[in-house]
Write an enzyme that holds these catalytic residues in place. Structure first.
Site, PDB file in Angstrom:
ATOM      1  N   ASP A  30      -5.470   0.613  -3.810  1.00 62.69           N
ATOM      2  CA  ASP A  30      -4.267   1.052  -4.400  1.00 62.69           C
ATOM      3  C   ASP A  30      -3.650  -0.138  -4.743  1.00 62.69           C
ATOM      4  OD1 ASP A  30      -5.064  -0.511  -1.972  1.00 62.69           O
ATOM      5  OD2 ASP A  30      -3.503   0.246  -0.769  1.00 62.69           O
ATOM      6  N   HIS A  31      -4.399  -1.439  -4.874  1.00 63.61           N
ATOM      7  CA  HIS A  31      -3.836  -2.506  -5.515  1.00 63.61           C
ATOM      8  C   HIS A  31      -4.920  -3.812  -5.245  1.00 63.61           C
ATOM      9  CE1 HIS A  31      -3.702  -4.259  -1.059  1.00 63.61           C
ATOM     10  NE2 HIS A  31      -3.680  -3.023  -0.880  1.00 63.61           N
ATOM     11  N   GLU A  70     -10.582   7.128   3.466  1.00 61.11           N
ATOM     12  CA  GLU A  70      -9.920   6.019   2.617  1.00 61.11           C
ATOM     13  C   GLU A  70     -10.800   4.955   3.198  1.00 61.11           C
ATOM     14  OE1 GLU A  70      -6.467   2.108   3.743  1.00 61.11           O
ATOM     15  OE2 GLU A  70      -6.446   3.303   5.073  1.00 61.11           O
ATOM     16  N   SER A  72       1.029  -1.062  -0.546  1.00 56.09           N
ATOM     17  CA  SER A  72      -0.289   0.120  -0.264  1.00 56.09           C
ATOM     18  C   SER A  72       0.786   0.962  -0.119  1.00 56.09           C
ATOM     19  CB  SER A  72      -1.475  -0.578   1.705  1.00 56.09           C
ATOM     20  OG  SER A  72      -1.754  -0.826   1.531  1.00 56.09           O
ATOM     21  N   HIS A 123      -1.071 -10.029  -1.547  1.00 51.16           N
ATOM     22  CA  HIS A 123      -1.936  -8.904  -2.479  1.00 51.16           C
ATOM     23  C   HIS A 123      -1.726  -9.696  -3.941  1.00 51.16           C
ATOM     24  CE1 HIS A 123      -0.597  -4.592   0.283  1.00 51.16           C
ATOM     25  NE2 HIS A 123      -1.614  -6.016   0.535  1.00 51.16           N
TER      26      HIS A 123
END
Length: 468
Positions: free
Chosen positions: A353-354, A302, A77, A432
């Protein structure tokens, strides 16, 4: 009547021209941490069904975002959010620093807690400007709010510069105007801050419920922030009562992240959940405060616990937090449109973000609950693996829950709050994913968000929307 109609037409024409010019007075940047495409799809079905739409789905501009970091195919992140905020590729674990910065391990304080700044005055890279710092320099208000610890990687990338995301006590010090370690590029400070992790701001107290957690340097950063004009809040009631004409910091968890939405809204709520605001409530309060600035604002929001639930292979909490994040988008849209009906002066961007390794699995029947065992679209009967065992529609590519021998699964088991989806590769924690993520946008300058973009290019589009 004719004059009134003409005035309205002229006003609409002006609004449309401002929209086309892409000059936003305000930008709200929503980041769903780990919210990959499969999580978006599963959350949509979970809440609204296959033919329904999330609020983010209704935003008219879309793009596809590449997320790799400077040194890894699969980002964490810190560099991914920093890429959005700075336009610079950096190494995993690095926050808002130049590409050559090495993520050397952070030191430990006298209590054994990570958090000593390990890269100041060492020549290990250089700070790169964030969009919040640029906005502040132009006289705009700025805010950063999250359901994680305020010093966690995503929010930290908006206001701090450090070579390892785990140096959270040093990250906290960067927020106190005039204090040791302050990030002076923030000028008079971030106007609105909300999240968890109060321990990073308070001195170590062996008798406290936070145990060994706390600042070894003895500083009380909340007292220091209060002396600089901040309203300091510890719960939802304080947040609601806070004036809108002062800077604000709300830390709603004593030593960790905010509760998962599933637990915050449980009866009774889990942990500190009963005193914590929802992300929607945090968002609208932040907008109330930031909008007092006549020059406009930049706000980062977020939904951070989506990522944590996915790491734990707990799809139910991940989807529930995604819906809470999506509800916050709706709350922001509704509030913005009260004063800016066509969003001629406001840009709203939603992205992640991913990705994660969550997979949408099998040929399930339409209408089958997304968290349930898979049922065949032709017969409606439970589908079976090659060994004759049922399986769930949602699974993970890796993580802790890989059985040595698969057995039958039933609905009561897999629909439970604490059920962990099965995984393909056994790891201590799910990782991730390296895949592209989605971006949605609406409002002033939104037309520029299209095609397949590197995450660093989003920074340039944000700057252009502001006219920087």
């Amino acid at each position: 009547m004719k004059q009134t109609f003409l005035a309205a037409a002229l006003a609409l024409s002006f609004a449309n021209s401002a929209y086309a010019a892409g000059e936003a007075k305000n930008i709200i940047f929503f980041l769903g941490d780990g919210m990959g495409p499969s999580t978006v799809t599963a959350s949509r079905i979970f809440k609204y069904g296959e033919d329904g739409s999330l609020n983010m789905d209704k935003l008219e501009r879309t793009a596809r975002i590449k997320t790799y970091s400077n040194d890894a195919q699969t980002t964490d992140s810190a560099p991914s959010m920093a890429a959005y905020m700075t336009g610079v590729k950096m190494n995993n674990e690095v926050i808002s620093m130049s590409p050559e910065t090495v993520a050397t391990p952070p030191g430990k304080d006298a209590n054994g807690n990570l958090g000593i700044n390990n890269c100041a005055a060492t020549g290990n890279g250089a700070s790169v400007a964030t969009i919040l710092e640029l906005a502040k320099a132009k006289g705009k208000a700025i805010g950063s709010i999250t359901t994680t610890e305020l010093t966690h990687a995503t929010p930290a990338a908006t206001f701090s510069h450090i070579c390892n995301r785990n140096a959270q006590y040093a990250i906290a010090a960067q927020l106190v105007p005039g204090g040791a370690g302050y990030n002076s590029a923030l000028l008079d400070g971030v106007d609105v801050l909300m999240g968890g992790g109060r321990n990073h701001f308070l001195p170590y107290d062996a008798s406290s419920s936070a145990g060994k957690l706390g600042r070894a340097d003895g500083r009380n950063l909340l007292t220091e922030l209060g002396a600089k004009g901040y309203t300091v809040s510890a719960n939802k009631a304080d947040m609601i009562a806070a004036p809108t004409n002062k800077k604000f910091i709300g830390l709603y968890s004593s030593k960790s992240h905010l509760e998962y939405e599933l637990d915050r809204t449980a009866t009774p709520p889990v942990g500190e959940g009963a005193t914590q605001p929802s992300l929607s409530e945090m968002t609208t309060k932040a907008m109330d405060i930031l909008s007092q600035n006549a020059n406009g604002y930049f706000l980062m929001v977020e939904g951070g616990r989506i990522d944590h639930a996915l790491h734990g292979t707990n799809a139910k909490r991940a989807l529930t937090d995604t819906i809470a994040f999506d509800d916050a988008i709706k709350a922001a849209l509704d509030k913005a449109k009260l004063t800016d009906p066509t969003l001629a002066n406001t840009l709203i961007v939603v992205t992640a973000d991913h990705d994660h390794t969550l997979a949408f699995n099998g040929y399930g029947k339409r209408g089958n609950p997304i968290l349930d065992i898979n049922r065949d679209y032709k017969t409606g009967q439970a589908t079976k693996d090659a060994d004759g065992n049922t399986y769930t529609t949602l699974v993970f590519g890796n993580g802790p829950n890989r059985p040595d021998l698969r057995t039958n699964l039933d609905s009561a088991t897999v629909l439970a709050d604490n059920y962990l989806q099965e995984t393909g590769v056994r790891l201590a924690s799910e990782t991730h994913g390296g895949g592209d993520v989605k971006l949605f946008a609406t409002g002033a300058g939104a037309k520029s968000f299209k095609g397949t973009l590197d995450n660093t290019k989003v920074f340039g589009l944000l700057k252009s929307a502001f006219g920087f």
